[in-house]
Motif scaffolding. Structure first.
Motif, PDB file in Angstrom:
ATOM      1  N   ASN A  61      64.887  53.001  33.310  1.00  0.00           N
ATOM      2  CA  ASN A  61      64.831  54.278  33.994  1.00  0.00           C
ATOM      3  C   ASN A  61      64.326  55.403  33.074  1.00  0.00           C
ATOM      4  OD1 ASN A  61      65.116  56.075  36.045  1.00  0.00           O
ATOM      5  ND2 ASN A  61      67.349  56.246  35.888  1.00  0.00           N
ATOM      6  N   PRO A  62      63.101  55.294  32.571  1.00  0.00           N
ATOM      7  CA  PRO A  62      62.604  56.324  31.644  1.00  0.00           C
ATOM      8  C   PRO A  62      62.315  57.645  32.354  1.00  0.00           C
ATOM      9  CG  PRO A  62      60.860  54.773  32.161  1.00  0.00           C
ATOM     10  CD  PRO A  62      62.096  54.255  32.836  1.00  0.00           C
TER      11      PRO A  62
ATOM     12  N   MET B 172      62.889  57.535  26.647  1.00  0.00           N
ATOM     13  CA  MET B 172      63.161  56.184  27.144  1.00  0.00           C
ATOM     14  C   MET B 172      64.193  56.202  28.266  1.00  0.00           C
ATOM     15  SD  MET B 172      63.434  54.273  23.449  1.00  0.00           S
ATOM     16  CE  MET B 172      64.160  52.769  24.040  1.00  0.00           C
ATOM     17  N   GLY B 173      64.770  57.361  28.518  1.00  0.00           N
ATOM     18  CA  GLY B 173      65.721  57.481  29.616  1.00  0.00           C
ATOM     19  C   GLY B 173      67.164  57.399  29.179  1.00  0.00           C
ATOM     20  N   VAL B 174      67.419  57.417  27.886  1.00  0.00           N
ATOM     21  CA  VAL B 174      68.799  57.286  27.399  1.00  0.00           C
ATOM     22  C   VAL B 174      69.469  58.664  27.411  1.00  0.00           C
ATOM     23  CG1 VAL B 174      70.234  56.652  25.435  1.00  0.00           C
ATOM     24  CG2 VAL B 174      68.166  55.349  25.940  1.00  0.00           C
ATOM     25  N   PRO B 175      70.667  58.788  28.025  1.00  0.00           N
ATOM     26  CA  PRO B 175      71.349  60.081  27.997  1.00  0.00           C
ATOM     27  C   PRO B 175      71.951  60.363  26.613  1.00  0.00           C
ATOM     28  CG  PRO B 175      72.658  58.471  29.200  1.00  0.00           C
ATOM     29  CD  PRO B 175      71.388  57.779  28.808  1.00  0.00           C
ATOM     30  N   TRP B 176      71.785  61.581  26.148  1.00  0.00           N
ATOM     31  CA  TRP B 176      72.294  61.976  24.827  1.00  0.00           C
ATOM     32  C   TRP B 176      73.212  63.186  24.964  1.00  0.00           C
ATOM     33  CZ3 TRP B 176      71.908  60.354  19.739  1.00  0.00           C
ATOM     34  CH2 TRP B 176      71.050  59.274  19.495  1.00  0.00           C
ATOM     35  N   VAL B 177      74.239  63.199  24.145  1.00  0.00           N
ATOM     36  CA  VAL B 177      75.061  64.390  23.989  1.00  0.00           C
ATOM     37  C   VAL B 177      75.015  64.767  22.511  1.00  0.00           C
ATOM     38  CG1 VAL B 177      77.405  65.304  24.048  1.00  0.00           C
ATOM     39  CG2 VAL B 177      76.576  63.956  25.946  1.00  0.00           C
TER      40      VAL B 177
END
Lengths: 120, 893
Positions: free
Chosen positions: B115-116, B498-503
């Motif tokens: 899911n990018p 790349m679609g990775v969620p970051w905090v």
């Protein structure tokens, strides 16, 4: 780890100082004598073939031999012996000559500019 | 065409005449001078016209960087011992390169994303073009070992199958060589059909651009008639006799290409101790060139008796020269004395030296450089000579055409000039197969290695959790300005695409600029925690209760137990109690941090607070106000009522401040997950928080500084809890910047440990950036750390801690190297800020390399991550010096 090389051992300058009890006024390597003698023999054969065995041709010839020997010997080093030198010259003479001497270059105008084609 | 009448034409006619005089019945076949000596390739064996059989092997890459000296010496000795086992044989080393498979990497990266973001296709295309522009290629190191002779070409022609029959007879010999080559130090495997095809393609098209793709081979046998696959369309020519280069032309990717090729050879060598001097393997040094090269080395591994006799002959020559000089009363040159001593040492080494390692070798080392123009070629030759100065002389001999032909398997040595003689241990230190190998081939590109060679660094941050079952904790170390923020920001940007969620927790503020980038803007949010709702940082809400759905008999963790159901429930109860305990510890640490130091450290405070916390359950519904209620109960029932009253006053005063309101909610807070859940990148900023300077002792902290520490502490817990709200198997990223402040208290260390411990279970890549590796060690993170990035590090304690985390032995000289990373350019501020940053990277699989992170290639990312004050801001500061007091890290000037 210590990194030794045996190169130094093979870099011996073998010089001939003269016969026993007579020291020559110059120092020359054995290779220089070999080149000089070879060239002298070649000179004498050449003079004999062209029938010029006289004092002055021989004298001028010897001067040329000394000059040629002095030119050749610097190329004979610890890394490159006389035989390898001859081999290198032979290799170079036998190598096929440049393709650029046979190539034909055509310059062509195109819609996007000048384009050069080289046909080999 | 008039040149045909010259010497070349004469030689051609003479040769033609020679062949035509073979007899009237024989077919008049004209053998070109370009004919190869090679006649057959059978599997990994090559056969020449003279019947010489050579077995070819492809060496596995060897790691060299950050080995200890003992390890390096061991690798050299192993390599030397394998070579010594080839005594009596001729070895042909060929090093060539394959273009980096950028398309394959891009395809692997594309396949690995889930899911990018919508801009992914454009991003991937740009990355592919960027990586393809880098001068990066895979090194292929071939060792060709002479096996023996079979009958000459005439017999081969009579019976085509004769070659294969005779090869079977050599099988025993080949098996023995196979065993030697697969041993430690070489780790070589027999070359396969595609390897042989590549070797021949690169050797015959010497210096030409590499084909973009290698061709799949239907069979691993080539006969004489098949060799045209490699030779067709390729022309070699020397422009003139004694020219210092040749011209090679051929077809590549549908275009006619021509290259100027020069062959250089290694001259006299005086190598320092390897690895003690800091010099790497001497043939591997070629990898530091920024352009492609080809290497061909022909080496005779000599029999001890033969080598000994030759040494004795040399000693005789030396003795004779000595006596000749004495005879004439002439002082012998000092070199003779030196050579005599060396000769005796060598003779002794051969007769009494360590078995194997005293074996002597004689080798001819040729390096081919190529370029599209003569000027570029000359420039490259100069750079090559500079690279080897002063240890090795590089000669540029004549006879270039014949020298270049040595690169083709099966071709003879052109001449014996420039022979290098050395013991096998010196040859063992050449290690041409050493390369830089780090990261994986499926992650985003971080940069390139800048140690022993230049290789791309691709690193997939979730690879270790998903394929190696390793943790996801990465520690990023380095002093201020070492590029920690740039590196973490770069990882964050690439993986967000790349679609990775970051905090991200950003105590100082500048990372929020990532959210302003065009690619990320619609999907990211910068939140200033200082302006959040009251109670946002309630410590009791930071630690969620364990999810009971995970504690089932089907969970693989409990499936193996005698009674999985009971075991799972016990584990749930334990984790529930653990969460309760951590909540109270966190709340106690936070409230203690809010008190003046002399009060916080007193015995009475500790006793009163402990009693007060006894009245608080520690559930997720509690708040620090419950602790104040607990203090009231202590005030009524304890002997320390007066002290409890004092603490109540202090905490109530603190609760009324803007910072305190974030911790003390007016009422129980609800679910604020809506703030973060639908964003891919969330940056929690603490901009405006006045963090105390590191050198200021806690006794001298003001009220605002004192309150800032628990704020930052809670913000880190808050950031962590936000990321764990997501599905457990989903890829997630958490970046805690300036993490060094967390380890000062118990709950801070617990946060760091929890981050490391849970990263694998939650498939989370956690980046902790801090200035001193000691922080990570003190927090007990050593066992949880998966990968480590170390930027410029000064100070012996910090260097030691960094090396410990990198798992590199101290005292091997790497401390100075850490201090010398990303060296500054004196007197040029602009170049300093723009220079790429260097890190030492340990990727968690035991490989460590020095890498460079170039940011300038993505200007938008560079602008977002450049933490130096911008030009316009600097001019503002010059006009108004007070402005600088409120900008920069942590509000410090």
């Amino acid at each position: 780890m210590q990194m030794h090389s045996d190169d130094e051992l093979y870099a011996v300058d073998s010089v001939f100082l003269g016969p026993p009890r007579f020291t020559l006024p110059f120092k020359a390597r054995y290779q220089a004598y070999a080149v000089g003698i070879t060239l002298t023999i070649a000179l004498l054969i050449l003079l004999k073939i062209i029938n010029l065995m006289a004092f002055w041709p021989i004298a001028y010839g010897m001067v040329a031999v000394i000059w040629a020997t002095r030119k050749i010997t610097p190329h004979i080093t610890h890394d490159s012996s006389l035989t390898t030198l001859v081999r290198t010259v032979w290799n170079d003479v036998r190598a096929p000559r440049s393709a650029s001497q046979q190539q034909e270059t055509v310059t062509e105008m195109t819609s996007t500019g000048i384009r050069r084609h080289t046909y080999l | 065409m008039s040149r045909d009448t010259t010497r070349k034409g004469f030689l051609q006619r003479a040769r033609r005449a020679n062949f035509q005089s073979n007899g009237p019945d024989k077919p008049k076949v004209r053998r070109e001078r370009g004919d190869l000596q090679l006649t057959d390739v059978v599997g990994h064996l090559t056969v020449t016209r003279t019947g010489q059989v050579t077995a070819w092997y492809l060496l596995a890459p060897q790691r060299w960087s950050f080995r200890t000296h003992a390890d390096g010496n061991s690798l050299i000795a192993q390599h030397a011992q394998r070579l010594a086992q080839l005594v009596g044989r001729r070895l042909h080393i060929r090093v060539t390169h394959r273009p980096y498979p950028v398309a394959r990497w891009a395809a692997a990266l594309h396949d690995s994303v889930v899911n990018p973001l919508p801009g992914w296709d454009r991003y991937l295309q740009e990355e592919q073009q960027r990586v393809a522009r880098l001068p990066l290629a895979d090194k292929c190191v071939y060792y060709g070992v002479q096996i023996g002779k079979i009958s000459s070409g005439s017999v081969q022609k009579i019976a085509a199958k004769a070659v294969h029959r005779q090869l079977r007879q050599l099988q025993q010999d080949i098996s023995a060589v196979d065993r030697i080559m697969s041993g430690p130090g070489l780790d070589a495997r027999p070359a396969q059909a595609t390897d042989m095809d590549w070797l021949m393609t690169r050797s015959i098209g010497l210096g030409l651009p590499a084909p973009l793709h290698s061709t799949p081979q239907p069979t691993d046998i080539w006969n004489e008639s098949d060799l045209g696959e490699w030779t067709d369309g390729i022309q070699w020519a020397a422009p003139s006799p004694f020219a210092d280069h040749i011209l090679v032309s051929g077809n590549r990717s549908g275009r006619r290409e021509q290259r100027y090729v020069s062959v250089l050879t290694l001259g006299r060598m005086d190598l320092p101790d390897i690895p003690e001097s800091g010099m790497g393997p001497w043939l591997q040094r070629l990898d530091q060139l920024r352009f492609s090269y080809e290497l061909s080395a022909t080496i005779d591994v000599r029999d001890a008796t033969e080598a000994g006799n030759e040494i004795n002959k040399q000693l005789d020559r030396i003795r004779h020269q000595y006596s000749h000089h004495r005879e004439h009363g002439v002082q012998p040159p000092l070199s003779l004395t030196r050579q005599s001593q060396i000769g005796q040492i060598v003779e002794d080494d051969i007769s009494h030296g360590a078995a194997g390692l005293s074996t002597r070798t004689r080798g001819w080392f040729r390096i081919a450089l190529s370029a599209p123009t003569l000027e570029t070629l000359e420039e490259r030759i100069s750079k090559l000579k500079e690279k080897f100065q002063p240890s090795v002389l590089i000669a540029h001999p004549q006879g270039q055409y014949a020298l270049a032909r040595e690169f083709i398997p099966g071709e003879p040595l052109s001449s014996e000039a420039y022979a290098r003689r050395m013991p096998v241990r010196t040859l063992g230190a050449s290690l041409p197969s050493v390369t830089s190998d780090i990261g994986d081939r499926r992650g985003p590109n971080l940069g390139y290695t800048s140690g022993v060679s230049r290789r791309p660094v691709m690193w997939h941050p979730w690879n270790s959790m998903e394929t190696r079952d390793s943790n996801g904790l990465s520690v990023v170390l380095g002093t201020q300005g070492s590029g920690k923020t740039a590196l973490c920001g770069s990882i964050c940007y690439h993986t967000s695409m790349m679609g990775v969620p970051w905090v991200v927790l950003d105590p100082s503020g500048p990372i929020g600029r990532l959210c302003e980038m065009e690619d990320l803007r619609p999907y990211s949010k910068a939140i200033n925690l200082m302006h959040s709702e009251p109670g946002t940082l309630n410590p009791y809400r930071m630690i969620p209760d364990p999810d009971i759905a995970r504690y089932t008999r089907d969970n693989p963790e409990y499936r193996g137990a005698d009674n999985p159901e009971i075991t799972a429930m016990r584990a749930y109860q334990t984790d529930l109690q653990r969460a309760t305990r951590i909540r109270n510890t966190l709340a106690q640490d936070v409230l203690t941090m809010m008190l003046p130091r002399e009060i916080a450290t007193s015995r009475e405070t500790h006793m009163v607070l402990t009693q007060a916390f006894g009245h608080v359950e520690g559930t997720i519904h509690n708040s620090p106000r419950d602790v104040i209620d607990g203090l009231r109960k202590v005030q009524q029932s304890s002997n320390y009522g007066e002290h409890a009253q004092y603490l109540i006053q202090l905490l109530e005063n603190a609760a009324e401040t803007p910072h305190g309101q974030l911790i003390f909610p007016a009422a129980e807070g609800g679910d604020d997950g809506y703030q973060t859940r639908h964003w891919r990148l969330v940056v929690f900023s603490l901009q405006g928080l006045a963090l105390p300077a590191e050198q200021t002792p806690p006794e001298e902290w003001g009220v605002e500084e004192r309150l800032s520490m628990p704020m930052m502490h809670l913000a880190a817990w808050y950031a962590q809890s936000r990321i764990y709200q997501r599905d457990i198997g989903e890829r997630k990223g958490l970046w805690l910047d300036e993490a060094h402040d967390f380890q000062r208290v118990t709950s801070g260390r617990e946060l760091l440990r929890k981050t490391g411990r849970d990263s694998r279970k939650h498939n989370t890549r956690a980046l902790l950036s801090t200035q001193d590796g000691q922080d990570a060690l003190t927090a007990g993170l050593e066992n949880w750390v998966d990968s480590v990035f170390v930027g410029r590090t000064v100070g012996s304690d910090a260097q030691r801690a960094a090396l410990k985390l990198l798992r590199i032995e101290e005292g091997s000289g790497y401390e100075e190297m850490l201090a010398g990373l990303s060296p500054e350019v004196h007197g040029n501020d602009k170049r300093n800020s723009e220079r790429p940053r260097e890190f030492v990277f340990s990727d968690g699989s035991g490989r460590v390399e020095r890498i460079t992170i170039p940011l300038r290639q993505r200007p938008a990312l560079y602008r977002a991550l450049n933490t130096r004050p911008r030009d316009e801001e600097r001019s503002d500061m010059q006009a108004n010096p007070w402005l600088s007091m409120t900008k920069g890290k942590g509000g410090q000037a």
